[in-house]
Design an enzyme around this catalytic site. Sequence first.
Site, PDB file in Angstrom:
ATOM      1  N   GLU A 122     -42.944  -4.595 -35.203  1.00 31.49           N
ATOM      2  CA  GLU A 122     -42.646  -4.208 -34.139  1.00 31.49           C
ATOM      3  C   GLU A 122     -41.814  -2.866 -34.457  1.00 31.49           C
ATOM      4  O   GLU A 122     -40.655  -3.365 -35.078  1.00 31.49           O
ATOM      5  CB  GLU A 122     -42.098  -5.184 -33.410  1.00 31.49           C
ATOM      6  CG  GLU A 122     -43.064  -6.414 -33.005  1.00 31.49           C
ATOM      7  CD  GLU A 122     -44.217  -6.160 -31.924  1.00 31.49           C
ATOM      8  OE1 GLU A 122     -44.005  -5.165 -31.110  1.00 31.49           O
ATOM      9  OE2 GLU A 122     -45.041  -7.104 -31.948  1.00 31.49           O
ATOM     10  N   CYS A 173     -34.572  -1.347 -29.076  1.00 30.01           N
ATOM     11  CA  CYS A 173     -35.614  -0.349 -28.978  1.00 30.01           C
ATOM     12  C   CYS A 173     -36.243  -0.131 -27.776  1.00 30.01           C
ATOM     13  O   CYS A 173     -36.943   0.916 -27.855  1.00 30.01           O
ATOM     14  CB  CYS A 173     -36.811  -1.504 -29.696  1.00 30.01           C
ATOM     15  SG  CYS A 173     -36.710  -2.998 -29.012  1.00 30.01           S
TER      16      CYS A 173
HETATM   17  P1  NAD Z   1     -34.340  -1.848 -40.301  1.00 30.06           P
HETATM   18  O1  NAD Z   1     -35.931  -1.461 -40.221  1.00 30.06           O
HETATM   19  O2  NAD Z   1     -33.485  -1.064 -41.079  1.00 30.06           O
HETATM   20  O3  NAD Z   1     -34.174  -3.474 -40.783  1.00 30.06           O
HETATM   21  C1  NAD Z   1     -34.966  -4.354 -40.230  1.00 30.06           C
HETATM   22  C2  NAD Z   1     -35.229  -5.433 -41.279  1.00 30.06           C
HETATM   23  O4  NAD Z   1     -35.907  -5.110 -42.326  1.00 30.06           O
HETATM   24  C3  NAD Z   1     -33.959  -6.022 -41.842  1.00 30.06           C
HETATM   25  O5  NAD Z   1     -33.932  -7.470 -42.229  1.00 30.06           O
HETATM   26  C4  NAD Z   1     -33.956  -5.429 -43.364  1.00 30.06           C
HETATM   27  O6  NAD Z   1     -33.062  -6.192 -44.105  1.00 30.06           O
HETATM   28  C5  NAD Z   1     -35.320  -5.182 -43.731  1.00 30.06           C
HETATM   29  N1  NAD Z   1     -35.720  -4.290 -44.437  1.00 30.06           N
HETATM   30  C6  NAD Z   1     -35.111  -3.013 -44.913  1.00 30.06           C
HETATM   31  N2  NAD Z   1     -35.894  -2.317 -45.921  1.00 30.06           N
HETATM   32  C7  NAD Z   1     -36.852  -3.399 -46.338  1.00 30.06           C
HETATM   33  C8  NAD Z   1     -37.843  -2.925 -47.137  1.00 30.06           C
HETATM   34  N3  NAD Z   1     -37.905  -2.059 -48.098  1.00 30.06           N
HETATM   35  N4  NAD Z   1     -38.599  -4.419 -47.260  1.00 30.06           N
HETATM   36  C9  NAD Z   1     -38.633  -5.304 -46.480  1.00 30.06           C
HETATM   37  N5  NAD Z   1     -37.639  -5.289 -45.573  1.00 30.06           N
HETATM   38  C10 NAD Z   1     -36.808  -4.372 -45.366  1.00 30.06           C
HETATM   39  O7  NAD Z   1     -34.262  -1.950 -38.855  1.00 30.06           O
HETATM   40  P2  NAD Z   1     -32.685  -2.278 -38.004  1.00 30.06           P
HETATM   41  O8  NAD Z   1     -31.833  -1.342 -38.249  1.00 30.06           O
HETATM   42  O9  NAD Z   1     -32.280  -3.609 -38.465  1.00 30.06           O
HETATM   43  O10 NAD Z   1     -33.364  -2.327 -36.462  1.00 30.06           O
HETATM   44  C11 NAD Z   1     -33.548  -1.402 -35.878  1.00 30.06           C
HETATM   45  C12 NAD Z   1     -34.816  -0.909 -35.862  1.00 30.06           C
HETATM   46  O11 NAD Z   1     -35.801  -1.990 -35.188  1.00 30.06           O
HETATM   47  C13 NAD Z   1     -34.916   0.338 -34.613  1.00 30.06           C
HETATM   48  O12 NAD Z   1     -35.968   1.176 -35.058  1.00 30.06           O
HETATM   49  C14 NAD Z   1     -35.693  -0.441 -33.418  1.00 30.06           C
HETATM   50  O13 NAD Z   1     -36.349   0.141 -32.554  1.00 30.06           O
HETATM   51  C15 NAD Z   1     -36.599  -1.594 -34.155  1.00 30.06           C
HETATM   52  N6  NAD Z   1     -36.772  -2.664 -33.371  1.00 30.06           N
HETATM   53  C16 NAD Z   1     -37.875  -2.800 -32.667  1.00 30.06           C
HETATM   54  C17 NAD Z   1     -38.214  -3.654 -31.841  1.00 30.06           C
HETATM   55  C18 NAD Z   1     -39.601  -3.926 -31.129  1.00 30.06           C
HETATM   56  O14 NAD Z   1     -39.775  -4.905 -30.633  1.00 30.06           O
HETATM   57  N7  NAD Z   1     -40.410  -3.000 -31.076  1.00 30.06           N
HETATM   58  C19 NAD Z   1     -37.091  -4.619 -31.597  1.00 30.06           C
HETATM   59  C20 NAD Z   1     -35.856  -4.559 -32.065  1.00 30.06           C
HETATM   60  C21 NAD Z   1     -35.638  -3.494 -32.880  1.00 30.06           C
END
Ligand code: NAD
Length: 935
Positions: A692, A726
């Site tokens: 997502e 999001c």
């Molecule tokens: P992010 O992608 O920076 O981090 C999300 C998760 O991924 C964290 O737990 C992080 O530690 C992990 N992560 C980071 N790099 C990784 C890697 N290389 N391998 C595996 N895991 C890794 O996102 P964020 O800043 O925590 O959240 C914000 C983002 O999430 C925004 O883009 C938002 O739109 C999206 N979001 C989407 C939804 C949806 O339902 N579509 C809901 C909430 C947030």
Amino acid sequence: MLKTGEQVARHLQEYFLDHAEIFPIAVQWGLNFASHRSAAARAVALAVRRNTTRMAQRFIAGATPAEALTAIRKLRRQSLAFTLDLLGEATLSEEEAATYQRRYLDLLAALATASRNWEPVELIDTDQAGPIPRVNVSLKLTALYSQFDAIDPERGAARVKERLRPLFRAATEVGAFVTIDMEQYRYKDLTLRVFKEILEEDEFQAWPQAGIVLQAYLRETEQDLRDLLTWVKARGTPIGVRLVRGAYWDYETVIARQHDWPVPVFHRKWETDINFERLVTILLEQYQLLRPAIATHNIRSIAYALAASQRLGLPERAVEFQMLYGMGDAIKAALVQLGQRLRVYAPFGELIPGMGYLVRRLLENTSNDSFLRQSFVEHAAVDELLQSPEEERLHDSGALAGDQPPSHEVFHNEPELDFAQEENRRRFQDALTSVCQQLGRTYPLMMNGEAIFTKAEIVSRNPSHPDEIVGRVARAGVAEAERSVSTAWHALPTWRATPAAARADYLFRAAAAMRDRRVELAAWEVREAGKPWREADADVCEAIDYLIYYGREMLRLAPARQLDDLAGEVNAYVYQPRGVAVVIAPWNFPLAILTGMTSAALVAGNTVIMKPAEQTSVIAAKLMEIFSSIGLPAGALSYLPGLGEEVGEHLVTHPRTNLIAFTGSLAVGLHINALVAQTVEGQRGIKKVIAELGGKNAIIVDDDADLDEAVLGTVASAFGYAGQKCSACSRVIVLEQVYELFLRRLVVAIRSLRIGPAEDPGTFVPPLIDDEARQKVRHSITVAKGEGRVVLQIQEPREGYFVGPVIVADVSPQAVIAQEEIFGPVLAVLKARSFDEALEIALGTPYALTGGLYSRSPAHIERARQDLRVGNLYINRKITGALVGRQPFGGLGLSGIGAKAGGSDYLLQFMEPRVITENTLRRGFAPRNDGDTRQ
Ligand code: NAD
């Protein structure tokens, strides 16, 4: 707003011609013209506008103070007193609140001057004790402060009193009477509080010319009235009380049902009627302290009040009656003839902003229960009209639909806290205080029931006060990640074999445990994620919803499905879990999203490694505590806080993990997808990724949109939780006819929002999650400045990771600010020349998560349903706040791969289907599939 004849004609066609069978009159009116520019169209539009204006003039006492004065003079000639109410748009900003106050001050001055020339009319200018003010106005407190909200009563009361004092002062100077109107239930307690507090001030303590409205349809009103009486006795100066039935019955019922809150109004009309009479009696008994104004068109109620005042021996004119302008004129004339003091509630103001008022009056005139309709349109018998509500009670045939308690067969969302209730505010404040005493603790990671502390730590800080350490959390490295996979792998066979009903039961128990701790969990979110009160509470509710919803879904999906009923063969379709699931969550819905992905994976029979976002690892530790507390088998779930690039990536690429449930940014999502596309040595099977991702969500504001609603919805969608959702709106596409007006109202509305620390109940825009996020958003703002006209940039508070809201107008659809996700309070405003162009702009990014439309055109709404292809489309409401089960959530395009969270397809992704076929034909003998033997 329909300004041209062409627009009016188009809307009439859209509303009525499609339903010509229901509205044959549409054809008679000539609505079946071909072009909206034709002479026929213009003529129809003109006629309709004229009729609407005439209708408005019937209920609205003029558009300007001068017209209102003419109406007043006319009323006085008929021996009718008045109270004036200034109609207006909803107050969305402090600028608008100040204007409203100014207009009332001008009105009081104009009325005072004019009143000097009015001929005295004894019937209405005196009561039993002598002369009473001739000038009389009614006003609404929500119009005096744009952020009037019961969640923050201290600030709300203080601000409203600031604006009310000059008005009361002016009223005392010119000898006018002021009544505070009562609005929706959620404002009632705060309204009563402001009324009492200001009248206790030295300046107004002895001023008897203030009144308040009470609504008989509310269950709490009798108690409010008794409290008011006690207070008046203590104050020592009388007040006026206008008793009405209440004008928001539908609204109160719908809102309460939608939130699963107790319905504050009586269900049945006779209950309100009985209450009305009970309240009349109390008021009349106390007429010297609570000078009663009985506001009704119902002759039974009027007769009751007259009889009661006789029975109680009240002096003449101790009771005032009130009725609405333009309604029940025959009853008015009769009361005047009887020598009763009658005041007409006369709204005045422009027709368009007054539309809400007009619609309420028209509904009152046409509703089946309407007294006026029964008496004058349907000519009901006098006996019937005078029937006692007690008799109606006796004849009431039974329960209404709304009386039954909610059925447990159907999924219900966890009700959010109603912060209009003092008790809820107190509980929340207490939880914040208690959490404050637990800050700075160290949390271990959890594996196989074992708490493990590591040398490395994640230090979690409060975004509102970065010096405050919320907690220190063990930071897993590759070694711990390896161990967690091994734990999950070994636990898999047992957990997979646990009956689905037992797995679902763990979820239900976790939901119950979460419910017990809901305010505490929300308080942790305030501290760690910088979520304002309502948002924090909603996140906890969503987490509870996921537990219940997915538990129930598993019960639905678990039984093997027999595919057909052929003799001699059994085909069973069953689901099995995928294996070891890795859950990687974001910080912005720190409990809900983590709980949702984790519980779905668990209940489907996978063992789970939970890797929360670094920023909200303490809340994740609380979730682990909850699962441990309900006795979830130790190996089924591991809690593995750590860095995404390190442990996250290790888990994603590990040969023994089978499923990655990820929610986060597009960049990381695509990276994970690329990683899993490579099979590694020892890997058995192709991994499933559920991702997502982000959005670049747009709201379209059509040229006929209700701008009050569109501004409010855009503000909530774009700036709630500082734009860190999001689903947040980051582009608003406005049709050029309303572009400048919308922009102007939007800017002043946002300027009035409160930016502050999350623990302050009045905060609307909290800080960003961390310094890195702040730097990123600041960089985007610098880029945006070169791409459009910055019409608003608000100074941010010093402490905390704040970025003040920014609005950039005249942005081109291809600009970076219109294409890339910015996770902060930055909104791009784009102009569209036509609805088609607006749609094209909205769809002009690779993301397709949420989208919205504000429009009153049925044709445009239909177009949006068809063509505005986003994951979640919202029409005429904000685009954030999806509820589990009601608005299953998830995006298309680059916004995600996967079925919608909180929807009926979601769990299927965590399982794989198997089909088992058995040949049951044994040497010509075929037992029946249901166990019977067939010959
Ligand atoms: P992010 O992608 O920076 O981090 C999300 C998760 O991924 C964290 O737990 C992080 O530690 C992990 N992560 C980071 N790099 C990784 C890697 N290389 N391998 C595996 N895991 C890794 O996102 P964020 O800043 O925590 O959240 C914000 C983002 O999430 C925004 O883009 C938002 O739109 C999206 N979001 C989407 C939804 C949806 O339902 N579509 C809901 C909430 C947030």
